[in-house]
Design a protein around this motif. Structure first.
Motif, PDB file in Angstrom:
ATOM      1  N   ASP A   1     -26.589  82.706  61.978  1.00 40.53           N
ATOM      2  CA  ASP A   1     -26.595  81.778  60.979  1.00 40.53           C
ATOM      3  C   ASP A   1     -25.491  81.443  60.664  1.00 40.53           C
ATOM      4  O   ASP A   1     -24.507  80.509  60.566  1.00 40.53           O
ATOM      5  CB  ASP A   1     -27.932  82.261  59.928  1.00 40.53           C
ATOM      6  CG  ASP A   1     -27.805  81.074  58.393  1.00 40.53           C
ATOM      7  OD1 ASP A   1     -27.886  80.191  59.283  1.00 40.53           O
ATOM      8  OD2 ASP A   1     -26.802  81.612  57.852  1.00 40.53           O
ATOM      9  N   LEU A   2     -24.617  82.871  60.465  1.00 39.24           N
ATOM     10  CA  LEU A   2     -23.213  82.605  60.160  1.00 39.24           C
ATOM     11  C   LEU A   2     -22.837  81.957  61.034  1.00 39.24           C
ATOM     12  O   LEU A   2     -21.311  81.058  60.949  1.00 39.24           O
ATOM     13  CB  LEU A   2     -22.478  84.100  59.403  1.00 39.24           C
ATOM     14  CG  LEU A   2     -20.946  84.416  59.623  1.00 39.24           C
ATOM     15  CD1 LEU A   2     -20.833  83.270  58.197  1.00 39.24           C
ATOM     16  CD2 LEU A   2     -20.580  85.560  59.699  1.00 39.24           C
TER      17      LEU A   2
ATOM     18  N   GLY B   1     -23.192  78.386  61.255  1.00 41.20           N
ATOM     19  CA  GLY B   1     -22.528  77.185  60.365  1.00 41.20           C
ATOM     20  C   GLY B   1     -21.162  77.714  60.597  1.00 41.20           C
ATOM     21  O   GLY B   1     -20.629  75.621  60.934  1.00 41.20           O
TER      22      GLY B   1
ATOM     23  N   LEU C   1     -21.346  74.244  63.508  1.00 42.02           N
ATOM     24  CA  LEU C   1     -21.401  73.058  63.205  1.00 42.02           C
ATOM     25  C   LEU C   1     -20.456  72.843  62.407  1.00 42.02           C
ATOM     26  O   LEU C   1     -20.350  71.343  62.275  1.00 42.02           O
ATOM     27  CB  LEU C   1     -23.005  73.556  61.749  1.00 42.02           C
ATOM     28  CG  LEU C   1     -24.145  73.932  61.997  1.00 42.02           C
ATOM     29  CD1 LEU C   1     -25.202  73.670  61.842  1.00 42.02           C
ATOM     30  CD2 LEU C   1     -24.496  72.688  63.825  1.00 42.02           C
ATOM     31  N   ASP C   2     -19.652  73.220  61.648  1.00 41.66           N
ATOM     32  CA  ASP C   2     -18.358  72.893  61.223  1.00 41.66           C
ATOM     33  C   ASP C   2     -17.579  71.338  62.434  1.00 41.66           C
ATOM     34  O   ASP C   2     -16.854  70.626  62.063  1.00 41.66           O
ATOM     35  CB  ASP C   2     -17.414  73.254  60.642  1.00 41.66           C
ATOM     36  CG  ASP C   2     -18.098  74.272  58.989  1.00 41.66           C
ATOM     37  OD1 ASP C   2     -18.402  73.498  59.262  1.00 41.66           O
ATOM     38  OD2 ASP C   2     -17.463  75.308  58.886  1.00 41.66           O
TER      39      ASP C   2
ATOM     40  N   GLY D   1     -33.216  78.340  62.048  1.00 43.08           N
ATOM     41  CA  GLY D   1     -31.720  78.846  61.310  1.00 43.08           C
ATOM     42  C   GLY D   1     -32.083  79.458  60.264  1.00 43.08           C
ATOM     43  O   GLY D   1     -32.687  78.921  59.587  1.00 43.08           O
TER      44      GLY D   1
ATOM     45  N   ARG E   1     -27.019  79.325  55.682  1.00 40.35           N
ATOM     46  CA  ARG E   1     -26.121  78.483  56.625  1.00 40.35           C
ATOM     47  C   ARG E   1     -25.835  77.178  57.002  1.00 40.35           C
ATOM     48  O   ARG E   1     -25.434  76.471  57.234  1.00 40.35           O
ATOM     49  CB  ARG E   1     -25.000  79.286  57.361  1.00 40.35           C
ATOM     50  CG  ARG E   1     -24.461  80.131  56.453  1.00 40.35           C
ATOM     51  CD  ARG E   1     -23.119  81.666  56.819  1.00 40.35           C
ATOM     52  NE  ARG E   1     -23.042  82.230  55.703  1.00 40.35           N
ATOM     53  CZ  ARG E   1     -23.786  83.125  55.573  1.00 40.35           C
ATOM     54  NH1 ARG E   1     -24.566  83.629  56.194  1.00 40.35           N
ATOM     55  NH2 ARG E   1     -22.473  84.183  55.036  1.00 40.35           N
ATOM     56  N   MET E   2     -26.698  77.662  58.513  1.00 39.10           N
ATOM     57  CA  MET E   2     -27.523  76.066  58.659  1.00 39.10           C
ATOM     58  C   MET E   2     -27.818  74.879  58.170  1.00 39.10           C
ATOM     59  O   MET E   2     -27.345  73.954  58.486  1.00 39.10           O
ATOM     60  CB  MET E   2     -28.568  76.520  60.409  1.00 39.10           C
ATOM     61  CG  MET E   2     -27.490  77.209  60.763  1.00 39.10           C
ATOM     62  SD  MET E   2     -28.621  78.177  62.161  1.00 39.10           S
ATOM     63  CE  MET E   2     -28.771  76.861  63.539  1.00 39.10           C
TER      64      MET E   2
ATOM     65  N   ALA F   1     -27.645  74.267  55.072  1.00 37.90           N
ATOM     66  CA  ALA F   1     -26.896  73.550  54.043  1.00 37.90           C
ATOM     67  C   ALA F   1     -25.988  72.312  55.093  1.00 37.90           C
ATOM     68  O   ALA F   1     -25.049  71.691  54.429  1.00 37.90           O
ATOM     69  CB  ALA F   1     -25.993  74.258  54.183  1.00 37.90           C
ATOM     70  N   HIS F   2     -25.629  72.434  56.249  1.00 40.63           N
ATOM     71  CA  HIS F   2     -25.336  71.329  57.112  1.00 40.63           C
ATOM     72  C   HIS F   2     -26.122  69.958  57.304  1.00 40.63           C
ATOM     73  O   HIS F   2     -25.755  69.368  58.381  1.00 40.63           O
ATOM     74  CB  HIS F   2     -24.865  71.403  58.032  1.00 40.63           C
ATOM     75  CG  HIS F   2     -23.617  72.519  58.405  1.00 40.63           C
ATOM     76  ND1 HIS F   2     -22.157  71.957  58.893  1.00 40.63           N
ATOM     77  CD2 HIS F   2     -23.728  74.045  57.972  1.00 40.63           C
ATOM     78  CE1 HIS F   2     -21.712  72.855  58.283  1.00 40.63           C
ATOM     79  NE2 HIS F   2     -21.817  74.586  58.520  1.00 40.63           N
TER      80      HIS F   2
END
Length: 382
Positions: free
Chosen positions: A19-20, A23, A26-27, A42, A45-46, A48-49
């Motif tokens: 997940d880290l 994330g 995805l940035d 996911g 962190r995922m 949050a996107h």
């Protein structure tokens, strides 16, 4: 297709470390394709996107042959349902983030049906299970590698690959602020602090946490002023508190709500489960004792396929035992306590280790999100 047009990718990240990584990935993808939609499996962190997770990530967070067998029917059922849905909805790309036992078979099936696939994090064929290269070749159009020696190894076997650096190397500062971390966690700025990281999976807590807490009790007896912290996933808190009670350490270990990076920044030394977190500890320049314990049959099966003498990532990358590894029967509370305390009384040795870890940090720092997006764009255009 322009970067402003909507694209839809599917991703699967099977545990907290994945997940880290996802994330951070995805940035880069969202910077390249601002209208990107992402779906699959996911973690927070995922999410949050804006990622849509069709199953809870925890369903896949199982490690070890025997543990996987116990959950095989459920995990296999999730993979069948996920594959069927992806073939119906046909995302433009599937990205498997680590979790090779789950993702490689899924990727191979999707690729056969014309969906392009990328695997993020090369399975450690250089450490054990070299036969996996055949599965990787069938599964992935491209592999995003987090260690610099991996692309050449893969390309010799006919697998396209790129070195993208290790994403965590850009998240962790080159010089962590120990004082600020301690202030944030309410720790004594002058105390010696031991971070206990028994793992993020329930199976790891089952096999390791009791040993870690028993070791902490021995360390506390030897050095009564030691402070202990342990980052724990919320869903495991009740189990961990029971183990602390059994070890006579209830109230003696500060349990953190996740916050593994804060714990590593704040500590003087960490007793840590083998896995991705050991590399994070190295990037925080912290001395450590790496431990692992699992089901006995799983351990014997893994040992037969091990190609290198090291298990911990810092030792693998440095090509020598720069930190102790205590595995299986060797991971007794007495041995764990002794090896951890040894670091607290060896400042010259700690300084030398920090220099090694600083060099490693520089080697792993790259613009990972952009390099990932570059490689993925080539796959889409290819």
């Amino acid at each position: 297709m322009s970067t402003n047009e909507q694209r839809r990718f599917a991703l699967v990240a099977g545990e907290a470390s994945g997940d880290l990584l996802a994330g951070l990935l995805l940035d880069g993808l969202e910077a390249r394709w601002p209208a990107l939609q992402t779906v699959g499996i996911g973690g927070p962190r995922m999410l949050a996107h804006g990622f849509q997770s069709w199953w809870p990530q925890e369903k896949l967070a199982v490690r070890g042959y025997i543990e996987v067998l116990r959950h095989y029917a459920e995990i296999a059922g999730i993979r069948r349902q996920l594959k069927a849905r992806l073939l119906r909805e046909r995302p433009e790309l599937f990205i498997g983030v680590d979790a090779p036992d789950f993702n490689l078979d899924l990727e191979a099936g999707l690729r056969r049906e014309g969906i392009k696939t990328v695997h993020f994090v090369c399975p450690s064929i250089w450490a054990w299970r070299p036969e996996r290269i055949n599965k990787i070749r069938a599964a992935a159009d491209h592999v995003l590698c987090i260690f610099p020696f991996e692309p050449e190894l893969l390309e010799k076997q006919g697998v396209a690959a790129s070195y993208v650096g290790h994403p965590v190397a850009n998240v962790i500062p080159m010089t962590p602020d120990r004082a600020a971390a301690r202030a944030a966690l309410g720790l004594d700025p002058e105390a010696q602090v031991v971070a206990l990281l028994p793992g993020s999976r329930r199976s790891e807590i089952r096999y390791l946490a009791a040993r870690f807490f028993a070791a902490a009790a021995l360390m506390q007896k030897a050095k009564p002023k030691l402070q202990f912290i342990a980052p724990i996933l919320p869903g495991l808190r009740d189990e961990v508190e029971g183990l602390l009670q059994a070890a006579g350490m209830a109230g003696q270990v500060t349990l953190l709500h996740g916050q593994s990076h804060a714990a590593l920044a704040a500590c003087d030394v960490t007793l840590i489960a083998s896995g991705t977190a050991t590399l994070e500890a190295a990037l925080f320049k912290r001395p450590m004792v790496i431990a692992y314990n699992m089901n006995g049959l799983s351990w014997r099966l893994m040992q037969r396929k091990q190609l290198q003498p090291w298990v911990g990532l810092p030792n693998i990358l440095c090509r020598e035992f720069v930190v102790p590894e205590l595995l299986q029967e060797a991971a007794s509370p007495e041995a764990l306590a002794s090896a951890t305390l040894e670091w607290l009384d060896a400042p010259v040795k700690v300084q030398a280790l920090q220099q090694r870890f600083s060099a490693l940090h520089v080697q792993l720092q790259r613009d990972t999100p952009t390099l990932c997006a570059d490689a993925i764009q080539k796959v889409l255009e290819g």
